[in-house]
Structures are given as structure tokens and as C-alpha cells.
Motif scaffolding. Structure first.
Motif, mmCIF file in Angstrom:
data_model
loop_
_atom_site.group_PDB
_atom_site.id
_atom_site.type_symbol
_atom_site.label_atom_id
_atom_site.label_comp_id
_atom_site.label_asym_id
_atom_site.label_seq_id
_atom_site.Cartn_x
_atom_site.Cartn_y
_atom_site.Cartn_z
ATOM 1 N N ILE A 277 0.843 -1.203 0.000
ATOM 2 C CA ILE A 277 0.000 0.000 0.000
ATOM 3 C C ILE A 277 0.875 1.250 0.000
ATOM 4 N N SER A 329 -3.914 -4.680 -2.236
ATOM 5 C CA SER A 329 -3.085 -3.692 -1.546
ATOM 6 C C SER A 329 -2.426 -2.732 -2.526
ATOM 7 N N GLY A 333 -3.257 1.152 -2.779
ATOM 8 C CA GLY A 333 -2.150 2.079 -2.588
ATOM 9 C C GLY A 333 -2.092 3.153 -3.658
ATOM 10 N N TRP A 336 -4.528 5.666 -2.455
ATOM 11 C CA TRP A 336 -4.562 5.711 -0.994
ATOM 12 C C TRP A 336 -4.625 7.142 -0.470
#
Length: 425
Positions: A277, A329, A333, A336
Motif C-alpha cells: 500500500i 493492496s 495504494g 490511498w
């Protein structure tokens, strides 16, 4: 009689912008490193959940409440630290924020009761984050860089901060395996103190009646600026949308490591997920900041929330494997923290940069209110049902609502900035 507006000498303005642009890399690196440390330590809080609760015999709800209060107090403090930064400059706020952050980590390490632990992680670290993360750093860079370079500065600083987050995950995991979680917190506190002098590079000058860098000429008071923002429909929509962002990210960061362990995956898988991430966030934050120069920010934000909800639905409903965790993930990310420079840029685009730290602080409160509920409800729901299913469904639904709320935002600059000397952000 027309009101006299102080003139800005073109030579002074160009010279000031040239000076800032000439030393652009030290400025964005300093801001990025500070944010990387502050957000990196926050990013790995979920890794402490299992050892802290086992060693102290506390429930996940106890740990979750302390972390939830951190998010809430970060949001509550952000408008006030923003006001201080707008009045006295960001450098002092960042310096104080890092030192308070360090103190909070020390209190966490030596806490013997839930109340003392909550004081450290919830109160002190929460206040420290308000002075060392997005609001203070992005506020400083927004004032230090001219409008045409602002998205670049925020994007690059955010990317450097994301790289810091990525490095924090293996660093903390290695420390915890070698010296334990208590000593790890002390090491992190020392890091905050060592980085504190970087605040000197972010010594911005609060925007006065005539700003050489921003081009804004206004005698607007801070009270008038807040009233103007609160009467703007788009400001409220941005707040409500950012609430969903905070809920999603805080829930995933705090509870996904334990969720993966409950499903039979290893601690290494959980650490790798957080690292992915953070790594993808380096690319995503820069790209989101870059896109803000070419596309309407509100549409980019809306797309981010829709993509997040789709990714979470696919991850939650599909069979759970290490591969699915890593794909999820990496995709999360990429989107994010890209919402932060876009949201900050949208606020400065509409209202200008004179009180950017204050106004972004109010928007960020909505984000942190969502973070509080994402972390706290995660602990409550798990203790009651021994599962996180309801939180996944809630996070997906909130993302869809946030995507819809951003579409009708009026992103035209306010009439007050419609002046020959004013420049759009």
C-alpha cells in the motif's frame, strides 16, 4: 470610491517565485520526509494491535478506541493548528508537532493502563499529527510555491512521504522482531526528534494583504474566510466525501493485519500488504497531484472513490489468498492518499491560499471523524461478532456515496478572488 488595493511589483513577484523554484527540491524533500515519518508511524499502528493487546491482556476494542481517538483528535486539532500556521507560519507548528508526536510514542511505550495508553496514542500522537502531517506541510508548500507549480510541489512531497511510509513498514517490522514493540516505539520517538530541525526548511510567510507568491490581494479576516467557506455548498460536500475517505483508510490500516491473521494468513503477509500500500502510494500520490493540473479535481476525486469501492467489493467477496491480498493492496495504494493533494488543491482553487491551513483543517476534520468511526467500530463489531463483514460493507457503501457527492461540487473560485491580481490555484 473604489477601494485601493496594494500593488504587487512584478519584478518582486517574479524574483520571489524564482527563488522558491530554485530551491524547490530541498523544500519538497523536507516536507515529504516529515510527512513520511509522521504518516509512516501512523500507517503501522495495526502491527502493534496483536502484541499490545496480548501483553497487556486488553481487548481489541480497547486498542481500537485509543487509535480511534487519535484520528478524532487529529481532526479536532487540525483547524486550530491550521489557524496558528496561518498566523505565525508553518515551521513552528511542524517543529512542535514532531516533538509532541515523540512524547506520545514514549507514553505509549511505558503505559501500564488503557487510560495512559490512550493519552499517548490518542491524545498526544493525535495532536502531533495535526502539526506534522498534511495540514501543516501542504499549507506551507501551498504558500511557498506559486499557483502554476503548486500541484507539482504537493504531488512530489506526497510521493516522498509515501516512500517514507513504505520504508517504515519493514523498518518497524524488523525492529519489533529484534527488540520488541516497546523499544520500537522509543526508537520511533527518537526519529521524530532527529527530524524536527527539518521544519526550518518550511518557514513560509503567512499571506498578508498582498502576497508576492500567491498573487492574492485581500484584507479578508480569518473569521470571514471561515464563514465564507461554511456558506459554500461545495465545501460541505467535500467534507462529507472526505469522511468516507477517512473511514475506509483507517479501517483498512488498523484492522486489515488482524483480519488477514484471522483468515489464516501470516504476519509476513500482513506486513507485505501494508508495505505494498505504501509503495504504490508513492506512485499514486504523485500521479493524482499531476492529474490535478490537467483534469477537474472533483472528477478525479469522484473516480477514486468509485474505484475504491469496486476494489474493496472484489477483495471481500473473492476467495482470500496471498495473491489477492497483494493485488488489492497495490491497487488501494495507488489511490490511498492521492485524495489529499487533490482535496487541498480544490480548497485553494476555490478559496485561495491565504487561510489554506485553516480551511483544509475544517475539511480534514470530516476525514478524521470518518477515521475515528472506521477504527472504533472495527473493534466494536469484531468483539461483538468475531468478524469484520459489516465494516467491509459499510466502507464500500460510503465510497459510492462519496463518489456521487463530489460530482455536483461547484469548483469555480469565489467571487472575492475574481480580481486582476488574484491567480487561481
Amino acid at each position: 470610491m473604489r477601494r485601493h488595493v496594494p500593488a504587487i511589483r512584478r519584478g518582486d513577484q517574479v524574483s520571489g517565485q524564482h527563488d522558491v523554484w530554485h530551491k524547490r527540491w530541498p523544500l519538497v524533500i523536507a516536507g515529504g520526509v516529515v510527512m513520511g515519518a509522521a504518516l509512516g508511524v501512523r500507517h503501522v499502528q495495526g502491527l502493534f494491535l496483536t502484541p499490545v493487546t496480548i501483553d497487556h491482556g486488553w481487548s481489541r476494542e480497547t486498542f481500537g478506541l485509543a487509535l480511534a481517538l487519535q484520528n478524532l483528535l487529529w481532526g479536532v486539532a487540525q483547524p486550530f493548528t491550521g489557524m496558528i500556521a496561518d498566523r505565525f507560519g508553518s515551521a513552528r507548528v511542524i517543529l512542535a508537532g514532531l516533538l509532541v508526536y515523540a512524547l506520545g510514542l514514549v507514553v505509549m511505550a511505558y503505559a501500564g493502563t488503557p487510560g495512559v495508553y490512550t493519552l499517548g496514542t490518542g491524545v498526544l500522537v493525535g495532536i502531533g499529527l495535526s502539526g506534522s502531517a498534511f495540514g501543516a506541510v501542504y499549507g506551507a508548500l501551498s504558500r511557498l510555491f506559486p499557483a502554476e507549480r503548486r500541484s507539482w510541489a504537493l504531488g512530489v512531497a506526497g510521493a516522498i512521504g509515501g516512500l517514507g511510509q513504505f520504508c517504515t513498514v519493514p523498518f518497524v517490522q524488523t525492529l519489533m522482531s529484534g527488540i520488541g514493540w516497546v523499544s520500537t516505539l522509543i526508537v520511533l520517538a527518537v526519529v521524530m526528534v532527529v527530524l524536527a530541525p527539518l521544519s526550518a526548511w518550511l518557514r513560509d510567510r503567512p499571506v498578508g494583504p498582498a502576497s508576492r507568491l500567491s498573487g492574492e490581494a485581500s484584507t479578508q479576516s480569518i473569521g470571514a474566510a471561515i464563514r465564507e467557506a461554511l456558506s459554500h455548498r461545495g465545501f460541505w460536500l467535500l467534507n462529507f466525501g472526505f469522511f468516507a475517505c477517512g473511514f475506509q483508510l483507517a479501517f483498512i490500516a488498523a484492522h486489515m493485519p488482524s483480519y488477514l491473521l484471522d483468515k489464516g494468513l501470516s504476519a509476513r503477509n500482513a506486513s507485505a500488504a501494508l508495505a505494498l500500500i505504501a509503495l504504490a502510494n508513492v506512485i499514486g500520490t504523485y500521479l493524482c497531484g499531476y492529474l490535478g493540473d490537467f483534469l477537474r479535481r472533483k472528477y478525479v476525486l469522484s473516480a477514486i472513490y468509485f474505484i475504491r469501492s469496486a476494489a474493496m467489493a472484489a477483495f471481500f467477496l473473492a476467495p482470500l489468498t496471498p495473491a489477492s491480498v497483494y493485488v488489492f493492496s497495490f491497487l488501494m495504494g495507488l489511490i490511498w492518499l492521492g485524495t489529499v493533494p487533490l482535496t487541498n488543491g480544490l480548497v485553494s482553487q476555490v478559496f485561495g491560499v491565504r487561510y489554506i491551513a485553516t480551511l483544509f483543517g475544517f475539511v480534514f476534520f470530516g476525514h478524521q471523524l470518518g477515521s475515528f468511526l472506521g477504527v472504533w467500530l472495527g473493534g466494536i463489531v469484531y468483539d461483538a461478532t468475531h468478524a469484520y463483514d459489516a465494516l467491509w460493507y459499510g466502507a464500500i457503501a460510503l465510497g459510492i456515496v462519496a463518489g456521487l457527492l463530489h460530482l455536483p461540487i461547484d469548483d469555480e473560485r469565489v467571487a472575492r478572488l475574481d480580481h486582476p491580481l488574484a491567480q487561481p490555484a
